[in-house]
Design a protein around this motif. Structure first.
Motif, PDB file in Angstrom:
ATOM      1  N   TYR A  54      10.977 -31.902   6.331  1.00  0.00           N
ATOM      2  CA  TYR A  54      10.622 -30.536   5.966  1.00  0.00           C
ATOM      3  C   TYR A  54       9.146 -30.346   5.611  1.00  0.00           C
ATOM      4  N   TRP A  55       8.609 -31.154   4.695  1.00  0.00           N
ATOM      5  CA  TRP A  55       7.252 -30.902   4.217  1.00  0.00           C
ATOM      6  C   TRP A  55       6.207 -31.057   5.326  1.00  0.00           C
ATOM      7  N   GLU A  56       6.439 -31.983   6.264  1.00  0.00           N
ATOM      8  CA  GLU A  56       5.438 -32.247   7.299  1.00  0.00           C
ATOM      9  C   GLU A  56       5.700 -31.514   8.610  1.00  0.00           C
ATOM     10  N   LYS A  57       6.730 -30.712   8.667  1.00  0.00           N
ATOM     11  CA  LYS A  57       7.057 -29.985   9.895  1.00  0.00           C
ATOM     12  C   LYS A  57       5.842 -29.197  10.377  1.00  0.00           C
ATOM     13  N   ASN A  58       5.517 -29.349  11.656  1.00  0.00           N
ATOM     14  CA  ASN A  58       4.432 -28.620  12.334  1.00  0.00           C
ATOM     15  C   ASN A  58       3.028 -28.996  11.859  1.00  0.00           C
ATOM     16  N   LEU A  59       2.866 -30.127  11.176  1.00  0.00           N
ATOM     17  CA  LEU A  59       1.532 -30.507  10.702  1.00  0.00           C
ATOM     18  C   LEU A  59       0.785 -31.378  11.710  1.00  0.00           C
ATOM     19  N   ASP A  82      -0.981 -26.871   9.157  1.00  0.00           N
ATOM     20  CA  ASP A  82       0.251 -26.307   9.701  1.00  0.00           C
ATOM     21  C   ASP A  82      -0.112 -25.459  10.915  1.00  0.00           C
ATOM     22  N   MET A  83       0.319 -25.907  12.090  1.00  0.00           N
ATOM     23  CA  MET A  83      -0.043 -25.228  13.337  1.00  0.00           C
ATOM     24  C   MET A  83       0.681 -23.892  13.506  1.00  0.00           C
ATOM     25  N   VAL A  84       1.831 -23.721  12.864  1.00  0.00           N
ATOM     26  CA  VAL A  84       2.587 -22.476  12.982  1.00  0.00           C
ATOM     27  C   VAL A  84       2.064 -21.425  12.010  1.00  0.00           C
ATOM     28  N   LYS A  85       1.858 -21.843  10.762  1.00  0.00           N
ATOM     29  CA  LYS A  85       1.370 -20.909   9.738  1.00  0.00           C
ATOM     30  C   LYS A  85      -0.144 -20.742   9.770  1.00  0.00           C
ATOM     31  N   ASP A  86      -0.827 -21.568  10.579  1.00  0.00           N
ATOM     32  CA  ASP A  86      -2.270 -21.485  10.763  1.00  0.00           C
ATOM     33  C   ASP A  86      -3.033 -21.612   9.439  1.00  0.00           C
ATOM     34  N   LYS A  87      -2.632 -22.637   8.648  1.00  0.00           N
ATOM     35  CA  LYS A  87      -3.337 -22.882   7.387  1.00  0.00           C
ATOM     36  C   LYS A  87      -3.135 -24.327   6.945  1.00  0.00           C
ATOM     37  N   TYR A  88      -4.022 -24.780   6.068  1.00  0.00           N
ATOM     38  CA  TYR A  88      -3.919 -26.129   5.527  1.00  0.00           C
ATOM     39  C   TYR A  88      -2.849 -26.185   4.446  1.00  0.00           C
ATOM     40  N   LYS A  89      -2.237 -27.351   4.338  1.00  0.00           N
ATOM     41  CA  LYS A  89      -1.185 -27.586   3.359  1.00  0.00           C
ATOM     42  C   LYS A  89      -1.549 -28.871   2.616  1.00  0.00           C
ATOM     43  N   GLN A  90      -1.315 -28.881   1.304  1.00  0.00           N
ATOM     44  CA  GLN A  90      -1.652 -30.047   0.490  1.00  0.00           C
ATOM     45  C   GLN A  90      -0.564 -30.274  -0.543  1.00  0.00           C
ATOM     46  N   SER A  91      -0.305 -31.545  -0.820  1.00  0.00           N
ATOM     47  CA  SER A  91       0.643 -31.910  -1.866  1.00  0.00           C
ATOM     48  C   SER A  91       0.075 -33.117  -2.608  1.00  0.00           C
ATOM     49  N   ILE A  92      -0.001 -33.008  -3.930  1.00  0.00           N
ATOM     50  CA  ILE A  92      -0.541 -34.101  -4.747  1.00  0.00           C
ATOM     51  C   ILE A  92       0.580 -34.667  -5.610  1.00  0.00           C
ATOM     52  N   GLY A  93       0.704 -35.985  -5.582  1.00  0.00           N
ATOM     53  CA  GLY A  93       1.749 -36.654  -6.344  1.00  0.00           C
ATOM     54  C   GLY A  93       1.237 -37.929  -6.979  1.00  0.00           C
ATOM     55  N   LYS A  94       2.194 -38.730  -7.419  1.00  0.00           N
ATOM     56  CA  LYS A  94       1.866 -39.963  -8.121  1.00  0.00           C
ATOM     57  C   LYS A  94       2.805 -41.065  -7.642  1.00  0.00           C
ATOM     58  N   ALA A  95       2.264 -42.262  -7.426  1.00  0.00           N
ATOM     59  CA  ALA A  95       3.060 -43.423  -7.038  1.00  0.00           C
ATOM     60  C   ALA A  95       2.961 -44.490  -8.119  1.00  0.00           C
ATOM     61  N   LYS A  96       4.076 -45.188  -8.309  1.00  0.00           N
ATOM     62  CA  LYS A  96       4.138 -46.300  -9.266  1.00  0.00           C
ATOM     63  C   LYS A  96       4.805 -47.481  -8.580  1.00  0.00           C
ATOM     64  N   PHE A  97       4.462 -48.673  -9.019  1.00  0.00           N
ATOM     65  CA  PHE A  97       5.096 -49.861  -8.471  1.00  0.00           C
ATOM     66  C   PHE A  97       6.517 -49.971  -9.008  1.00  0.00           C
ATOM     67  N   VAL A  98       7.441 -50.368  -8.134  1.00  0.00           N
ATOM     68  CA  VAL A  98       8.846 -50.492  -8.527  1.00  0.00           C
ATOM     69  C   VAL A  98       9.032 -51.729  -9.401  1.00  0.00           C
ATOM     70  N   ARG A  99       8.439 -52.847  -8.987  1.00  0.00           N
ATOM     71  CA  ARG A  99       8.585 -54.089  -9.751  1.00  0.00           C
ATOM     72  C   ARG A  99       7.222 -54.620 -10.174  1.00  0.00           C
ATOM     73  N   SER A 100       6.494 -55.146  -9.218  1.00  0.00           N
ATOM     74  CA  SER A 100       5.225 -55.807  -9.501  1.00  0.00           C
ATOM     75  C   SER A 100       4.118 -55.199  -8.638  1.00  0.00           C
ATOM     76  N   GLU A 101       2.900 -55.210  -9.139  1.00  0.00           N
ATOM     77  CA  GLU A 101       1.756 -54.725  -8.364  1.00  0.00           C
ATOM     78  C   GLU A 101       1.429 -55.650  -7.203  1.00  0.00           C
TER      79      GLU A 101
END
Length: 177
Positions: A54-59, A82-101
């Motif tokens: 969903y989030w990356e559809k048409n990007l 987004d080629m359909v909506k004719d605009k840039y899309k951005q999502s900012i998140g955070k990642a963490k290690f599950v066990r060890s770095e």
């Protein structure tokens, strides 16, 4: 909404979040990169291919940027056009290690307390190309430091993904201009 209803709603959301995290913890059930080097992985990666969702559809022109946060988590900045909506899309998140770095098994969140698996399963020694699996067969990315990927690396990653159960014929090959 009155105060009592607001508190009940807040309590229900908190309880739901707690249950979700207890019953659906993010685990890595795939072989991930051992001896993972975070400092070499940070920076910009161009998306070469993905299992569409969903989030990356048409990007197109999809770029993922990774930077170290003060708390040693990793800031994830995904963007594309987004080629359909004719605009840039951005999502900012955070990642963490599950066990060890030292392992390429991470969990990433773009929506508060909800995390999904982000498993670096292959990376070359120079950290120029990477193959990433999500927490199930619906999520996969082939990444490169450049807008293209050499065919031998691409074929190696495709073969590994296919052996791992991915429907590689359903990959979307990202347009990078």
């Amino acid at each position: 909404m009155d105060r009592k209803k607001s508190l009940l709603l807040l309590a229900a959301v908190a309880a739901g979040t707690t249950l979700y995290n207890l019953l659906k913890p993010v685990k890595s059930n795939v072989a991930v990169v051992q001896g993972f080097q975070t400092d070499k992985y940070l920076g910009e990666w161009f998306e070469i291919a993905r299992m569409d969702f969903y989030w990356e559809k048409n990007l197109k022109n999809v770029l993922a940027s990774y930077a170290l946060n003060d708390d040693n988590s990793i800031q994830v900045n995904n963007q594309g056009y987004d080629m359909v909506k004719d605009k840039y899309k951005q999502s900012i998140g955070k990642a963490k290690f599950v066990r060890s770095e030292e392992e390429g098994a991470l969990k990433v969140s773009f929506f508060g307390p909800f995390y999904s698996g982000y498993n670096v399963v292959m990376v070359d020694e120079d950290y120029r190309y990477a193959l990433v699996f999500g927490e199930n067969l619906d999520y996969m990315w082939m990444l490169s430091r450049d807008k293209t990927m050499p065919d031998d690396i691409k074929q190696k990653y495709l073969a590994y993904a296919k052996r791992s159960g991915y429907a590689t014929d359903k990959l979307v090959w990202t347009i990078q201009e």
